[in-house]
Design a protein around this motif. Structure first.
Motif, PDB file in Angstrom:
ATOM      1  N   GLY A  83       1.050  -1.432   0.232  1.00  0.00           N
ATOM      2  CA  GLY A  83      -0.235  -0.198  -0.574  1.00  0.00           C
ATOM      3  C   GLY A  83       0.681   1.200   0.330  1.00  0.00           C
ATOM      4  N   GLY A  84       2.160   1.109   0.199  1.00  0.00           N
ATOM      5  CA  GLY A  84       2.510   2.110   0.412  1.00  0.00           C
ATOM      6  C   GLY A  84       2.489   3.182   1.629  1.00  0.00           C
ATOM      7  N   THR A  85       2.971   4.192   1.500  1.00  0.00           N
ATOM      8  CA  THR A  85       3.232   5.266   2.930  1.00  0.00           C
ATOM      9  C   THR A  85       3.001   6.925   2.420  1.00  0.00           C
ATOM     10  OG1 THR A  85       5.602   6.199   3.105  1.00  0.00           O
ATOM     11  CG2 THR A  85       5.192   4.096   3.786  1.00  0.00           C
ATOM     12  N   SER A  86       1.864   7.588   4.056  1.00  0.00           N
ATOM     13  CA  SER A  86       1.633   8.739   2.611  1.00  0.00           C
ATOM     14  C   SER A  86       1.691   9.163   4.221  1.00  0.00           C
ATOM     15  CB  SER A  86       0.463   8.948   2.290  1.00  0.00           C
ATOM     16  OG  SER A  86      -0.465   7.882   3.560  1.00  0.00           O
ATOM     17  N   ALA A  87       1.370  10.410   4.355  1.00  0.00           N
ATOM     18  CA  ALA A  87       1.597  11.443   5.680  1.00  0.00           C
ATOM     19  C   ALA A  87       1.146  10.790   6.818  1.00  0.00           C
ATOM     20  CB  ALA A  87       1.600  12.776   5.436  1.00  0.00           C
ATOM     21  N   THR A  88      -0.292   9.619   6.461  1.00  0.00           N
ATOM     22  CA  THR A  88      -1.550   9.227   7.680  1.00  0.00           C
ATOM     23  C   THR A  88      -1.491   7.813   7.236  1.00  0.00           C
ATOM     24  OG1 THR A  88      -3.289  10.009   5.780  1.00  0.00           O
ATOM     25  CG2 THR A  88      -2.269  11.650   8.121  1.00  0.00           C
ATOM     26  N   GLN A  89      -0.931   6.953   6.133  1.00  0.00           N
ATOM     27  CA  GLN A  89      -1.045   5.806   6.346  1.00  0.00           C
ATOM     28  C   GLN A  89       0.758   5.142   5.805  1.00  0.00           C
ATOM     29  OE1 GLN A  89      -4.250   5.064   3.230  1.00  0.00           O
ATOM     30  NE2 GLN A  89      -5.646   5.930   5.041  1.00  0.00           N
ATOM     31  N   PHE A  90       0.014   3.753   6.596  1.00  0.00           N
ATOM     32  CA  PHE A  90       1.938   3.246   5.737  1.00  0.00           C
ATOM     33  C   PHE A  90       0.618   1.699   5.641  1.00  0.00           C
ATOM     34  CE2 PHE A  90       4.675   0.046   7.523  1.00  0.00           C
ATOM     35  CZ  PHE A  90       5.668   0.713   6.959  1.00  0.00           C
ATOM     36  N   SER A  91       1.427   0.936   4.617  1.00  0.00           N
ATOM     37  CA  SER A  91       1.452  -0.106   4.867  1.00  0.00           C
ATOM     38  C   SER A  91       2.486  -1.146   5.106  1.00  0.00           C
ATOM     39  CB  SER A  91      -0.067  -0.759   3.367  1.00  0.00           C
ATOM     40  OG  SER A  91      -0.448  -2.186   3.789  1.00  0.00           O
ATOM     41  N   GLN A  92       2.332  -2.230   5.486  1.00  0.00           N
ATOM     42  CA  GLN A  92       3.401  -3.101   4.680  1.00  0.00           C
ATOM     43  C   GLN A  92       2.855  -4.988   4.944  1.00  0.00           C
ATOM     44  OE1 GLN A  92       7.101  -1.991   4.515  1.00  0.00           O
ATOM     45  NE2 GLN A  92       6.719  -4.367   3.371  1.00  0.00           N
ATOM     46  N   THR A  93       3.513  -5.765   4.052  1.00  0.00           N
ATOM     47  CA  THR A  93       2.881  -7.022   4.016  1.00  0.00           C
ATOM     48  C   THR A  93       4.303  -8.096   3.353  1.00  0.00           C
ATOM     49  OG1 THR A  93       0.776  -6.362   2.589  1.00  0.00           O
ATOM     50  CG2 THR A  93       1.779  -8.552   2.748  1.00  0.00           C
TER      51      THR A  93
END
Length: 93
Positions: A83-93
């Motif tokens: 999911g990538g990252t942004s200033a408010t979200q982080f996604s890691q699989t």
């Protein structure tokens, strides 16, 4: 799965993200325990629990985060950023 932000290796009310400065968070994946720490029961007698994958999704509410590097301490698992990252979200699989 639980997070630990105060370095004691357990999940408690003391685990929180600091509003300023740096917070290091460890995520633990436990296949032998339920969320409350009680022993997990395998539905197949004599079988053991395994894990094939895990996903970490984090979201900041009412603020932004400068995410640091993800470090995988599970060497048998391959890391994919889905999911990538942004200033408010982080996604890691």
């Amino acid at each position: 799965m639980y997070m630990d932000s105060n370095g004691d290796g357990i999940h408690s009310d003391a685990d929180e993200i600091h509003p300023t400065g740096t917070t290091t968070i460890d995520f633990y994946v436990r296949t032998d325990q339920n969320r409350d720490g009680s022993p997990a029961a395998c539905p197949v007698a004599g079988a053991s629990f395994t894990i094939n994958s895990y996903v970490v999704n984090l979201e900041a509410t009412n603020g932004t985060v400068a995410w640091g590097a993800f470090v995988n301490h599970q060497p048998t698992m391959v890391v994919y950023v889905t999911g990538g990252t942004s200033a408010t979200q982080f996604s890691q699989t």
